[in-house]
Motif scaffolding. Structure first.
Motif, mmCIF file in Angstrom:
data_model
loop_
_atom_site.group_PDB
_atom_site.id
_atom_site.type_symbol
_atom_site.label_atom_id
_atom_site.label_comp_id
_atom_site.label_asym_id
_atom_site.label_seq_id
_atom_site.Cartn_x
_atom_site.Cartn_y
_atom_site.Cartn_z
ATOM 1 N N UNK B 115 -2.761 -3.554 7.638
ATOM 2 C CA UNK B 115 -2.259 -4.831 7.117
ATOM 3 C C UNK B 115 -1.098 -4.590 6.183
ATOM 4 N N UNK B 118 5.008 -2.278 7.644
ATOM 5 C CA UNK B 118 6.212 -2.802 8.265
ATOM 6 C C UNK B 118 6.878 -1.686 9.046
ATOM 7 N N UNK B 120 9.858 -0.968 9.892
ATOM 8 C CA UNK B 120 11.135 -0.406 9.458
ATOM 9 C C UNK B 120 10.995 0.543 8.276
ATOM 10 N N UNK B 121 9.906 0.429 7.533
ATOM 11 C CA UNK B 121 9.778 1.282 6.346
ATOM 12 C C UNK B 121 9.177 2.629 6.723
ATOM 13 N N UNK B 122 9.440 3.633 5.869
ATOM 14 C CA UNK B 122 8.902 4.961 6.147
ATOM 15 C C UNK B 122 7.412 5.013 5.855
ATOM 16 N N UNK B 125 6.758 4.750 2.108
ATOM 17 C CA UNK B 125 6.892 3.398 1.567
ATOM 18 C C UNK B 125 5.739 2.514 2.009
ATOM 19 N N UNK B 128 2.509 3.099 -0.017
ATOM 20 C CA UNK B 128 2.533 2.431 -1.321
ATOM 21 C C UNK B 128 2.320 0.937 -1.136
ATOM 22 N N UNK B 129 3.037 0.365 -0.175
ATOM 23 C CA UNK B 129 2.936 -1.071 0.045
ATOM 24 C C UNK B 129 1.532 -1.470 0.478
ATOM 25 N N UNK B 132 -0.966 -1.280 -2.334
ATOM 26 C CA UNK B 132 -0.899 -2.395 -3.271
ATOM 27 C C UNK B 132 -1.450 -3.658 -2.644
ATOM 28 N N UNK B 133 -1.152 -3.856 -1.377
ATOM 29 C CA UNK B 133 -1.677 -5.035 -0.683
ATOM 30 C C UNK B 133 -3.201 -5.010 -0.677
ATOM 31 N N UNK B 138 -0.440 0.867 -8.702
ATOM 32 C CA UNK B 138 0.571 1.880 -8.393
ATOM 33 C C UNK B 138 0.155 3.270 -8.867
ATOM 34 N N UNK B 163 7.847 2.815 12.773
ATOM 35 C CA UNK B 163 7.999 2.361 14.154
ATOM 36 C C UNK B 163 8.108 3.528 15.126
#
Lengths: 282, 434
Positions: B115, B118, B120-122, B125, B128-129, B132-133, B138, B163
């Protein structure tokens, strides 16, 4: 709230009946999520582009050039403004872009992130908030270009520039208010999203973005005043060039409309929030 | 032991749309409002006094249970029984219509893996995202970052956009982040359904270690085996109602009794909130429904039953008794009847075969009853799928590859071996010399 407190805190889940405003304590807990959602939006926007951040200013510059070809030569307009038309138009376009971007991105943000909304709990108001913050980021890039343009035209801004942040805040608030209404409505009625571009186009021409409001005949002034953007755009032009008078009664009408939309928008959003996951499917 | 979750009278109601009632966009809404006077007049003329009530559908109703700290609850039920709705409500994603839940501690939900990722992000990244979600701070992510990358096994690719990952890498990374989430109450919705057997084993192990650390887990799965392996208490839902809440063994029994002997052809109502509901379909699946066959020869089978022979439950080392009634339009010369008892639907594990010599019958009569008692069977613990085939000259006139399911329990004397080691496990005579 410390970790120890979080581990022993009791959460009660039950149907909410009352109208609620924002839960500031909870929003405070989730500030990191807001920050990272915004960072994600910004990074993703510019990751795979060649020109990167320059795309932000591409549209207003292009519009400015077209308008200067077509509109600038209209005699009424030439007389009414004191600075070069290109600058005049650009100063209107950058704030307008912020307004339009906030509304366009917030109106669809919940549907676009349906996956997130359906799987994780977080205060839903964070979604339009992060869309707004990422539009503000673009606005600051636009402001840098605007500053460069001011330099180029050797137009030193007057002392009234201190009021500029106030107008930006006002514009953000009115856009957010509309955004809250639209994003909540969009989850239930999906054609809202289709109405938005049309609405924005109409609004663009109804606002004194590329023309001064002084050319509007007297009898229509009230209608123009009800448009929150007219007060804001004229106000921003006033802060930068001190042209025209200080904002008058029209401005205060715009101000009240913006605040009312913002506050009612939050109440509406929070009321419909409960059924977002139901409407957004699986 | 303190109570960590209290659920009282929980219910969730959805509105069902009839075609003329539901509006999904403004034009419909406007048309509906415009037509109101017309509809009112029409009702007056027909003599109806009030507008037809909106149909509603209770996804879950009257759910009541308590969980102590450190419990693991398995939520089981057929598709459409309200399991996911219950989890969504406890995760605070959906709001209940009535009732109340109290939860002590942080709630972490795994309603799906990946969930917030994304493409496009590595990888970095996204970790971390996603962290947090899911609710980590952090600093927590930073301190666990190396562990997460290590667990997932995608270290060399961590700086690449997601991707470009294969689906396997993506799953491992997504699960790795989720696995390091340590809330007091963890809610897991069929995450195990995704991924290969190895991945599933990792998930189960991780959940076991949560349990040992004293966390509370709510776990939804279709796989009765993992529910039995992992959980101590279970909740059985049936069309949104709480059928039973007790220890996992009794619930598993109840589940198999209720659903095990049903031929797959019987209608299983799957009510979705947005679909039009038929009036009160009787949900009790009765055996008299005709058992389907893969062949179309008119060989009819009824009342197929498989049950443990000479014992109350089927466990390793026990015997099975099969029986069914059949009807055909002719006698069968050169016939064979075959049962298969399989541990998966990929291959046949064990078969019982009879032909005319075995049965002492020259021809199979056109109608009759067949019964068979097997020898001792030594399957490992898990679900067993029963197949039936009736052949004429080695060509099937009746074939059903999943005519029944029966759950095989552990043998008390055999050393426990899990289903993913062997399907079949027997005692041997062992000796060690030294």
């Amino acid at each position: 709230m410390s970790l120890a407190e979080k581990k022993t805190r009791t959460t009660v889940i039950e149907p909410s009946r009352k109208l609620r405003f924002l839960n500031f304590k909870e929003l405070n807990d989730y500030w990191e999520l807001l920050l990272y959602l915004t960072i994600r939006d910004i990074k993703v926007k510019y990751k795979q582009t060649i020109f990167g951040l320059l795309w932000v200013v591409f549209q207003p510059i292009l519009l400015m050039l077209i308008f200067s070809l077509v509109i600038a030569s209209v005699p009424n307009i030439q007389q009414a403004i004191t600075c070069p038309y290109k600058l005049f138009a650009f100063v209107g376009l950058i704030p307008w872009q912020l307004f339009a971007k906030i509304i366009e991105s917030t109106s669809n943000c919940l549907v676009a992130e349906a996956g997130l909304v359906n799987k994780i709990y977080f205060p839903r108001i964070l979604m339009p908030a992060s869309a707004c913050l990422s539009a503000l980021f673009d606005f600051f890039i636009g402001c840098i270009i605007l500053a460069l343009m001011l330099l180029y035209y050797r137009q030193a801004p007057s002392w009234t520039i201190v009021f500029l942040p106030l107008f930006v805040i006002l514009m953000t608030i009115s856009a957010m208010g509309i955004g809250f209404w639209l994003s909540a409505l969009n989850t239930e009625y999906r054609d809202v999203r289709c109405l938005v571009p049309f609405l924005m186009q109409f609004w663009f021409f109804a606002s004194p973005v590329f023309y001064p409001s002084s050319i509007i005949p007297e009898q229509y002034r009230l209608i123009i005043a009800l448009n929150p953007m007219s007060g804001v755009i004229e106000g921003i032009r006033w802060t930068l060039f001190s042209y025209g008078s200080a904002p008058g009664w029209e401005f205060y009408v715009s101000l009240s409309v913006s605040f009312v939309t913002f506050i009612t928008g939050i109440y509406w959003f929070r009321w419909r929030e409960k059924s977002f996951a139901d409407h957004l499917g699986n | 032991m303190s109570t960590v979750i209290k659920v009282r009278d929980l219910g969730k109601k959805y509105k069902i749309c009839d075609n003329h009632m539901q509006y999904k966009n403004f034009t419909d809404l406007a048309a509906q409002i415009a037509a109101m006077p017309y509809n009112y007049i029409r009702r007056m003329m027909n003599g109806e006094s009030a507008p037809p009530k909106e149909k509603t559908f209770w996804a879950i109703k009257d759910i009541n249970f308590d969980l102590e700290q450190g419990d693991i609850l398995g939520v089981v039920g057929r598709n459409g029984s309200g399991k996911s709705t219950l989890l969504k409500i406890i995760s605070r994603v959906a709001e209940p219509t009535c009732g109340r839940i109290e939860v002590v501690g942080r709630i972490g939900s795994l309603l799906g893996v990946g969930t917030g990722f994304h493409p496009e992000l590595t990888g970095r990244e996204n970790i971390i995202l996603n962290g947090i979600v899911l609710g980590m701070s952090r600093s927590e992510i930073r301190s666990k970052f190396d562990e997460i990358v290590d667990f997932s096994g995608v270290e060399e690719f961590i700086e690449m956009p997601v991707k470009n990952y294969s689906s396997g890498m993506f799953m491992r990374l997504a699960f790795s982040v989720a696995a390091h989430l340590e809330p007091e109450v963890l809610i897991v919705d069929e995450v195990l359904a995704v991924g290969d057997a190895n991945f599933q084993k990792k998930c189960l192990d991780k959940m076991r270690s949560y349990h040992e650390a004293g966390h509370t887990i709510l776990f939804v799965s279709h796989d009765l085996y993992s529910v039995r392996a992992l959980t101590e208490k279970a909740l059985l839902l049936n069309h949104g109602e709480q059928m039973a809440f007790s220890d996992t063994e009794s619930i598993a029994q109840l589940y198999m009794e209720k659903y095990a002997n049903i031929p797959p052809g019987a209608p299983a109502p799957e009510p979705e909130p947005e679909a039009a509901l038929e009036p009160e379909a009787n949900e009790e699946p009765e055996p008299p429904a005709e058992i389907p066959s893969e062949t179309n020869c008119g060989f009819k089978v009824k009342n197929f039953r498989v049950e443990p022979f000479e014992s109350k439950t089927f466990h390793a080392g026990g015997k099975l008794r099969f029986s069914f009634e059949y009807e055909f339009d002719r006698e069968i010369d050169n016939f064979k009847i075959a049962f298969a008892v399989n541990t998966t639907d990929q291959y046949n594990s064990c078969g019982l075969l009879a032909d005319s010599n075995e049965l002492g019958l020259a021809k199979l009569p056109p109608a009759g009853k067949v019964a068979c008692v097997s020898d001792n069977l030594y399957f490992t613990e898990g679900n067993c799928i029963v197949q039936l085939a009736v052949l004429e000259n080695d060509v099937p006139v009746f074939l059903n590859k999943e005519i029944a399911n029966i759950y095989n329990k552990r043998h008390p004397e055999l050393i426990f071996s899990p289903r993913d080691w062997f399907d079949y496990c027997v005692k041997g005579t062992w000796k060690v010399k030294h």
